[in-house]
Write a protein that holds these residues in place. Sequence first.
Motif, PDB file in Angstrom:
ATOM      1  N   VAL A  22       0.823  -1.202   0.000  1.00 54.83           N
ATOM      2  CA  VAL A  22       0.000   0.000   0.000  1.00 54.83           C
ATOM      3  C   VAL A  22       0.862   1.258   0.000  1.00 54.83           C
ATOM      4  O   VAL A  22       0.411   2.333  -0.368  1.00 54.83           O
ATOM      5  N   GLU A  23       2.089   1.111   0.449  1.00 49.72           N
ATOM      6  CA  GLU A  23       3.010   2.231   0.453  1.00 49.72           C
ATOM      7  C   GLU A  23       4.326   1.770  -0.143  1.00 49.72           C
ATOM      8  O   GLU A  23       4.602   0.566  -0.251  1.00 49.72           O
ATOM      9  N   ASP A  24       5.138   2.701  -0.478  1.00 51.20           N
ATOM     10  CA  ASP A  24       6.486   2.506  -0.920  1.00 51.20           C
ATOM     11  C   ASP A  24       7.230   1.531   0.009  1.00 51.20           C
ATOM     12  O   ASP A  24       7.035   1.564   1.218  1.00 51.20           O
ATOM     13  N   ASP A  57      10.336   1.012   1.256  1.00 47.34           N
ATOM     14  CA  ASP A  57      11.129   1.493   2.383  1.00 47.34           C
ATOM     15  C   ASP A  57      10.226   1.972   3.513  1.00 47.34           C
ATOM     16  O   ASP A  57      10.459   1.703   4.679  1.00 47.34           O
ATOM     17  N   TYR A  58       9.210   2.691   3.078  1.00 49.76           N
ATOM     18  CA  TYR A  58       8.296   3.230   4.073  1.00 49.76           C
ATOM     19  C   TYR A  58       7.574   2.112   4.809  1.00 49.76           C
ATOM     20  O   TYR A  58       7.491   2.106   6.043  1.00 49.76           O
ATOM     21  N   TYR A  63      -8.445   3.989   2.119  1.00 52.14           N
ATOM     22  CA  TYR A  63      -7.130   4.616   2.122  1.00 52.14           C
ATOM     23  C   TYR A  63      -6.615   4.668   0.696  1.00 52.14           C
ATOM     24  O   TYR A  63      -6.605   3.655  -0.012  1.00 52.14           O
ATOM     25  N   ALA A  64      -6.220   5.840   0.262  1.00 58.23           N
ATOM     26  CA  ALA A  64      -5.632   5.966  -1.067  1.00 58.23           C
ATOM     27  C   ALA A  64      -4.146   5.682  -0.952  1.00 58.23           C
ATOM     28  O   ALA A  64      -3.410   6.455  -0.367  1.00 58.23           O
ATOM     29  N   GLY A  65      -3.718   4.539  -1.464  1.00 60.57           N
ATOM     30  CA  GLY A  65      -2.342   4.113  -1.323  1.00 60.57           C
ATOM     31  C   GLY A  65      -1.415   4.865  -2.256  1.00 60.57           C
ATOM     32  O   GLY A  65      -1.846   5.679  -3.085  1.00 60.57           O
ATOM     33  N   ALA A  66      -0.108   4.551  -2.147  1.00 65.10           N
ATOM     34  CA  ALA A  66       0.887   5.287  -2.915  1.00 65.10           C
ATOM     35  C   ALA A  66       0.852   4.918  -4.389  1.00 65.10           C
ATOM     36  O   ALA A  66       1.376   5.639  -5.227  1.00 65.10           O
ATOM     37  N   PHE A  67       0.254   3.774  -4.692  1.00 66.56           N
ATOM     38  CA  PHE A  67       0.366   3.302  -6.064  1.00 66.56           C
ATOM     39  C   PHE A  67      -0.969   3.343  -6.811  1.00 66.56           C
ATOM     40  O   PHE A  67      -1.285   2.477  -7.616  1.00 66.56           O
ATOM     41  N   GLY A  68      -1.752   4.344  -6.477  1.00 65.95           N
ATOM     42  CA  GLY A  68      -2.967   4.575  -7.229  1.00 65.95           C
ATOM     43  C   GLY A  68      -4.081   3.572  -6.966  1.00 65.95           C
ATOM     44  O   GLY A  68      -4.914   3.338  -7.819  1.00 65.95           O
ATOM     45  N   LYS A  69      -4.060   2.993  -5.792  1.00 64.91           N
ATOM     46  CA  LYS A  69      -5.129   2.046  -5.468  1.00 64.91           C
ATOM     47  C   LYS A  69      -5.788   2.451  -4.167  1.00 64.91           C
ATOM     48  O   LYS A  69      -5.131   3.006  -3.281  1.00 64.91           O
ATOM     49  N   ARG A  70      -7.082   2.160  -4.049  1.00 71.04           N
ATOM     50  CA  ARG A  70      -7.752   2.386  -2.764  1.00 71.04           C
ATOM     51  C   ARG A  70      -7.786   1.072  -2.007  1.00 71.04           C
ATOM     52  O   ARG A  70      -8.100   0.032  -2.577  1.00 71.04           O
ATOM     53  N   TRP A 119      -2.272  11.802  -7.598  1.00 70.32           N
ATOM     54  CA  TRP A 119      -3.120  10.856  -6.868  1.00 70.32           C
ATOM     55  C   TRP A 119      -3.508  11.456  -5.526  1.00 70.32           C
ATOM     56  O   TRP A 119      -2.651  11.758  -4.688  1.00 70.32           O
ATOM     57  N   ARG A 129      -4.045  11.610  -1.975  1.00 69.78           N
ATOM     58  CA  ARG A 129      -3.806  10.693  -0.867  1.00 69.78           C
ATOM     59  C   ARG A 129      -4.761  11.007   0.282  1.00 69.78           C
ATOM     60  O   ARG A 129      -5.419  12.021   0.302  1.00 69.78           O
ATOM     61  N   GLY A 130      -4.786  10.118   1.239  1.00 66.03           N
ATOM     62  CA  GLY A 130      -5.570  10.399   2.428  1.00 66.03           C
ATOM     63  C   GLY A 130      -6.645   9.354   2.668  1.00 66.03           C
ATOM     64  O   GLY A 130      -6.778   8.377   1.928  1.00 66.03           O
TER      65      GLY A 130
END
Lengths: 406, 154, 277
Positions: free
Chosen positions: B65-67, B69-70, B94-101, C36, C38-39
Amino acid sequence: MLDKAIKGSKLYWWWLFILFGAIGTGFLAYLYQFTHGLGETGMSRDISWGIYISQLTYLVGVAASGVMLVLPYYLHNHKAFGKITILGEFMAVGAVFMCLMFVLVDLGQPMRMFNLVLHPSPNSVLFWDAVVLNVYMGLNLVIGWMVLQCEKKGDVVPKWVKVLIYISIPWAFSIHTVTAFLYAGLPGRHFWLTAIMAARFLASAFAAGPAILLLIMLALRKASSFHVAWDTLKGLAKIITYAMIANVFFFLLEVFTAFYSGIPGHQETFYYLFTGLSHHGHWYGQLVPAMWVSLILMFTTIVLLVVPQWRNSEKVLPVTLVILVAATWIDKGLGLVIGGFIPNPLNEITEYAVTLPEILITIGVYGMGALVVTLLYKIAIGVREELENKPRIIGAAEHAAHGHAH
Amino acid sequence: MYDKGKVITGLAIFFLVFTFPFWSNIGKTAPMPERSLDTPVLQEMAREAGLDLEQALKEGAINCVEDKDYIVSQHMHLLNLWRDSVVRSGNRMYAGAFGKRHEMSLSKSCMNCHSNKKDFCDRCHNYMNVNPYCWDCHLTPEQMGTASDAEVKQ
Amino acid sequence: MSATRREFLKIAGIAAAAGAAATPAFASFIPGNILWPRGESKRDEAYTAKRWAMVIDLAKLDQKVVETVREACHAAHNVPDFLKVAGMGAGEAKRSEIKWIWPAKYESAFPNDMNEHMSANVTQRPVLVMCNHCDNPSCVRVCPTKATFQRADGLVLMDYHRCIGCRFCMAACPYGSRSFNWYDPRDAKDPKTLVGGRAVDPGFPTRTKGVVEKCNFCAERLARGEAPACVAACKNNEMVFGDLSDPESPARRLLRERYSVRRKPEMGTGPQVYYVI
C-alpha cells in the motif's frame, strides 16, 4: 539519611519480614489475577468496582488527614504539633502510594496505564484525581524530606518549602473532594448523587485519619524512642471528636432527605444496607450486619469521645480509636462503594462476594503502604534520635528549646 | 554517612539488570530470515499484470500500500493511522501510494495480500523480537479461513 | 543499539529510524503519483447521517423476536456466550456476562413508568435494551483516556485499543449498557475459533480481557452501507433505524405517528433509542 532505614532492632526486622511476606503473597495473587482476568475478583457486570476502589476511597481520606497535624501548627501556631507534622506528611505519602496501587490493581489493562497521560481528558474526574493524588504525594515527600534534612543539619527550613507547605493544606482538601466527585457526579446512582458527599468524605477522613495516626504514635511510644507528649495527643483527640460528630451528622442528613422525601431511588440503597431488599422472592442483605455494627460503633465512639474522662484516658482512648477506625472503614471502605451499585440501573440485584485473590492483593497493597510508611518513619525517628541521643518527650515545652524554628 | 562505593556498585548492578534485554543479544548475527510474498492474492495480481510473481515484484507491477522502504520501517505507524481513522473518524478507505484504494483493515486488507502471516509478519517479528498484541482481538488469516501458509514453499 | 536492530535498519535501507516520516505523505512524490489524491475517506456506499437513532416498536416484540435479534447482534460482534463454555458455572457466567442488546422486563427498563393495573400487553412483553447513544453521554464525560467518545453523527463508540479498563463508564451509565471483559472472551480450549463457546465471525475483531465494551450501532456495517445487524434480523420492522435530522426518515415517521418513550430521560443524557407503544 537513607542509611537510617537499614539499621534497626530485631523487632524492626521482624516487622519488615512480615511486610515483605504480605507483599510477596499479594504479588503472586496479582500475577494470578493478571493472567486470568479480573473475573478472579468478586466484581461483576453489576458491581463493577469492589474492594480495591473502596480502599482507594478510604485511603484518600487517610492521606488527606495528614493536614490535621499540619494545619494547627502552621496556620494556628499550635506549637505542640510541630514535632509530629512529619508523621502526618509521611503517612500521607504511604496512603497516596496505596491509593495509586489500588487503582493499578483494579485496571483491566494496566499496561496501558500511561494512556492517562498520553490522552489527558480534563472532563474526567478520574484524570483530575490522578493529578491531585500524584501532586499531593510529591508535595508531602518533598516537604517531609526537606524539613527533616534541615532539622538534621540545624538549618532553617527554606522559604520555598514553606510555600509548598501552605500549598499542601488546601491540596489535602482537594484530594478528597475530587475523590468524592468520582461518585457524586454520576447520573443514575442515587446513593452517590448527593452534594454533601465531599463534605461527608472529609468529615470521615478527619476522624479516621488522625485516629490511625494517633494509634501509630501510641505504638511508637511503646516500640521506639519517639515519645509524643500526652497533651499533644489529647489535642488530636479533640479534632477527631469534632470530625466524628460531623461525620455522623452528615449521614443523618442523608437519611432525612431520602426518607422524608420518600423518593424510592434515594431510599433503596439505604434499605439494602440496613434492612436488606427483597427482589423476586429473594432477600438480599449481605451487608446488613456489618452496617449495623458500623452504625452502633459510630455512636459508641462519639459517646466515648465526647465524655472528657474517657477521651483523656490513656486506657480508653486507644480502644475508642480502634473502634472508630473499624466503624468508618465498614461505612466507607465497604458500604459506600458497593452499596452504591445496588440495585443496578435496571433495578435488579447482584451481590458482591470478595474472593481470596482479591483479599491477598488488598493485603499486599496495604503491606506496600506500611513498608513505605515504616521506612520513612524509621528515617525520621533515626534522625531525631541522632540529634537527641536520648529518649525525649516532644511537646510544647521543649519545642521552643529546639533550635531551628519554622 | 553514604558509602559511595556501595551506592555505585548498587547502581551499576541495577543498570545492568534493567538493560539486559538491550545488550543480551549483542553478537547475535543470525541473518534476517527470508519473508515470503508468495500468496494466492499476490500471485493473482501478478498474473493479471501478465508476469510471474518474481518479475512483477522486480518491475514494481505489484506493490504494497506504500512505498517499500516506508512500509518496512513505518508499517506500525501506518497501522496506527489506519486504526485511528477507522475507529475514531469513521473513514475506512485509504488511497495508497500506487494509485489504489485499500480498505483500512488489518485482517481484511494487510492479511488479505499477506495471507501467509507465519512466513511473513511472524518471521520478521520473531527475528526482531517484537510480538504485536493485535492478535488478541484481530483475527489471523487462519481464523479468517484465508491462511495460505501451507501453500508456501519453504 | 543492538546488532539486530542495526541489521534491521540496514535492510530497511534507512540510515536512522529517527522518526523519519511518521506520515506517508512523501510517497505521493513518487513520479507519476503526484496527482493521486492521498488520504483517508469513507466508502462510496457508506450510510451517513447527521443524527442516528433507533426506534423500537414495543408492541411487536415477543420472546422469539428478541432472541433472534440478540443472537444476530452477538454473533456478528463475537460477543461471547459464557453459558456455553464448559467448566464455567452458571453463576460465574452471569456475573461476567457481556451484553450488547438484550431483553429486559418492562419494569426494569422503565422503572419510573410502572403503573398499577397496567395492561399486561405492555408489562409482560420483553423490552429490548441497549446502549442509548446519548446526546449527552455520561460515559464519555467520565472516560479518562477518551477511549469512549462521541462521533459527529451521534454514535457513542469505544476505542478498544485505548481502553485501560477502569470501568468509570460502567458506574456512569444510568442504563447498565456497558459490559466488562472479566475474562478472556476467547475460549480457553479453542481460542482460535471460539469466543465463549460460539464460532468466531470473521467480520469483526473479538475483544480481550480487561476492556469495556458495548453496542456500537453497528458502525462497521453502516460504513459499508448495511443496516445494523439487529435491524436486519427483524422481519417485521420491529426495530427502525434512521437519521433523526431527516423528517422523511422512517424513524422520524414512526415517532410522528406513535406515542414514544425513552429510558430515564430525566437523567439529562438525551437517550437516542426510542420506544413506541
